[in-house]
Design an enzyme around this catalytic site. Sequence first.
Site, PDB file in Angstrom:
ATOM      1  N   GLU A   1       0.863  -1.199   0.000  1.00 60.96           N
ATOM      2  CA  GLU A   1       0.000   0.000   0.000  1.00 60.96           C
ATOM      3  C   GLU A   1       0.894   1.242   0.000  1.00 60.96           C
ATOM      4  OE1 GLU A   1      -1.617   0.866   3.913  1.00 60.96           O
ATOM      5  OE2 GLU A   1      -3.523   1.535   3.052  1.00 60.96           O
TER       6      GLU A   1
ATOM      7  N   ASN B   1      -7.049   6.151  -1.741  1.00 59.40           N
ATOM      8  CA  ASN B   1      -5.967   5.211  -1.455  1.00 59.40           C
ATOM      9  C   ASN B   1      -6.216   4.034  -2.400  1.00 59.40           C
ATOM     10  OD1 ASN B   1      -4.108   3.459  -0.393  1.00 59.40           O
ATOM     11  ND2 ASN B   1      -4.627   3.869   1.745  1.00 59.40           N
TER      12      ASN B   1
ATOM     13  N   LYS C   1      -9.618   2.056  -1.775  1.00 59.92           N
ATOM     14  CA  LYS C   1      -9.811   1.517  -0.417  1.00 59.92           C
ATOM     15  C   LYS C   1     -11.160   1.900   0.177  1.00 59.92           C
ATOM     16  CE  LYS C   1      -7.087   1.179   3.900  1.00 59.92           C
ATOM     17  NZ  LYS C   1      -5.836   1.639   4.519  1.00 59.92           N
TER      18      LYS C   1
ATOM     19  N   GLU D   1      -6.093   8.880   7.544  1.00 63.51           N
ATOM     20  CA  GLU D   1      -6.661   8.384   6.273  1.00 63.51           C
ATOM     21  C   GLU D   1      -8.058   8.955   6.039  1.00 63.51           C
ATOM     22  OE1 GLU D   1      -5.941   4.517   4.525  1.00 63.51           O
ATOM     23  OE2 GLU D   1      -4.973   3.944   6.400  1.00 63.51           O
TER      24      GLU D   1
ATOM     25  N   CYS E   1      -4.772  -3.024   3.034  1.00 65.54           N
ATOM     26  CA  CYS E   1      -4.486  -2.928   4.467  1.00 65.54           C
ATOM     27  C   CYS E   1      -5.677  -3.183   5.373  1.00 65.54           C
ATOM     28  CB  CYS E   1      -3.826  -1.590   4.780  1.00 65.54           C
ATOM     29  SG  CYS E   1      -3.006  -1.653   6.379  1.00 65.54           S
TER      30      CYS E   1
ATOM     31  N   ASN F   1       0.363  -1.110   5.422  1.00 66.38           N
ATOM     32  CA  ASN F   1       1.283  -0.350   6.293  1.00 66.38           C
ATOM     33  C   ASN F   1       0.664  -0.436   7.678  1.00 66.38           C
ATOM     34  OD1 ASN F   1       3.202   1.945   4.681  1.00 66.38           O
ATOM     35  ND2 ASN F   1       1.455   1.177   3.520  1.00 66.38           N
TER      36      ASN F   1
HETATM   37  N1  CDV Z   1      -2.900   1.401   6.628  1.00 62.02           N
HETATM   38  C1  CDV Z   1      -3.829   0.838   7.424  1.00 62.02           C
HETATM   39  O1  CDV Z   1      -4.964   0.642   7.017  1.00 62.02           O
HETATM   40  N2  CDV Z   1      -3.430   0.522   8.696  1.00 62.02           N
HETATM   41  C2  CDV Z   1      -4.312  -0.036   9.682  1.00 62.02           C
HETATM   42  C3  CDV Z   1      -3.910   0.355  11.088  1.00 62.02           C
HETATM   43  C4  CDV Z   1      -4.152   1.780  11.360  1.00 62.02           C
HETATM   44  C5  CDV Z   1      -4.704  -0.419  12.125  1.00 62.02           C
HETATM   45  C6  CDV Z   1      -4.359  -1.559   9.609  1.00 62.02           C
HETATM   46  O2  CDV Z   1      -5.467  -2.107   9.630  1.00 62.02           O
HETATM   47  O3  CDV Z   1      -3.313  -2.214   9.595  1.00 62.02           O
END
Ligand code: CDV
Length: 304
Positions: A48, A111, A128, A147, A173, A198
């Site tokens: 990501e 995103n 996303k 975000e 993510c 991430n």
């Molecule tokens: N980049 C993300 O979506 N990170 C989230 C953190 C903030 C919990 C994740 O679900 O890994």
Amino acid sequence: MTARRLVVAAAQLGPVQPEDGRERTVGRLIALLREAHRRGATFVVFPELALTTFFPRRFIEDERELDAFYESSVPGPDTRELFEAAAALGVAFYLGFAERVEEAGHVRRFNTSILVDERGAVVGRYRKVHLPGHADHEPWRPFQHLEKRYFDHGNLGFPVFDALGGTVGMCLCNDRRWPETFRVLGLRGAELVALGYNTPRHYPLAPEHDRLQDFHNHLCMQAGAYANGCWVVASAKAGIEDGCELIGGSCVIAPTGEIVAQAQGLGDEVVLADVDLERCREIRDNIFDFATHRRPGDYGPLSD
Ligand code: CDV
């Protein structure tokens, strides 16, 4: 069962620091791509927001400073070399980045991830859906997770694409923590789900879960793979980035839910596995044969 085999790679990235230019970062992506190709891969998954640092951890008020983290066209001047290298090698890839577009006269920021085929053509796009964090500056946090401020809710749903000789889905993510993500992709026939992440080690709202970050990372993806009988190829941005520790654990997960390959460190690393898309049937023709065993009539609250 006829095999539909390919070698896939999760191309884990070590940290990308705020001062790193696109040229340097894209150079690292190309090096990972070349290594994956040399070791037999025909599909590579990058993380990501792979072209920049994970900038939502900083409160940025200056619009121009913020804009510098977004791409208005991919491929574009900064990414063309990656596309050319991949097409020359005949390697397909998934790439996550911040997208800035004008839609119906409005600037929208997403995103985003794209799926690029072995000829360098963009054949899939995902924006996303599950945006974690908060929209306002919260100075009490050791780092921000903005975000909800910097991205619009993805407006493409969870599409699947004909690619790699099968059906491919994407997510990003936080989406991986939601069973609904995998279920929608599974219902649409996804045989392989590519995703980048991430994930900070420290979760300011529930720091007692910091020790569980690696466990929860794999738990949700293994469950998603198993319950929907699909492969998962997951790529982290890892290590200490801009003072924030990100977990690694990039991996390839089989439809049985087993991790078949996993990163060993927190730096740039290629994680390879043999994938047979036909193996999805081990699950889908049996325990999770949706047509025979699902009971959507009893799942009302899922869509209410
Ligand atoms: N980049 C993300 O979506 N990170 C989230 C953190 C903030 C919990 C994740 O679900 O890994």
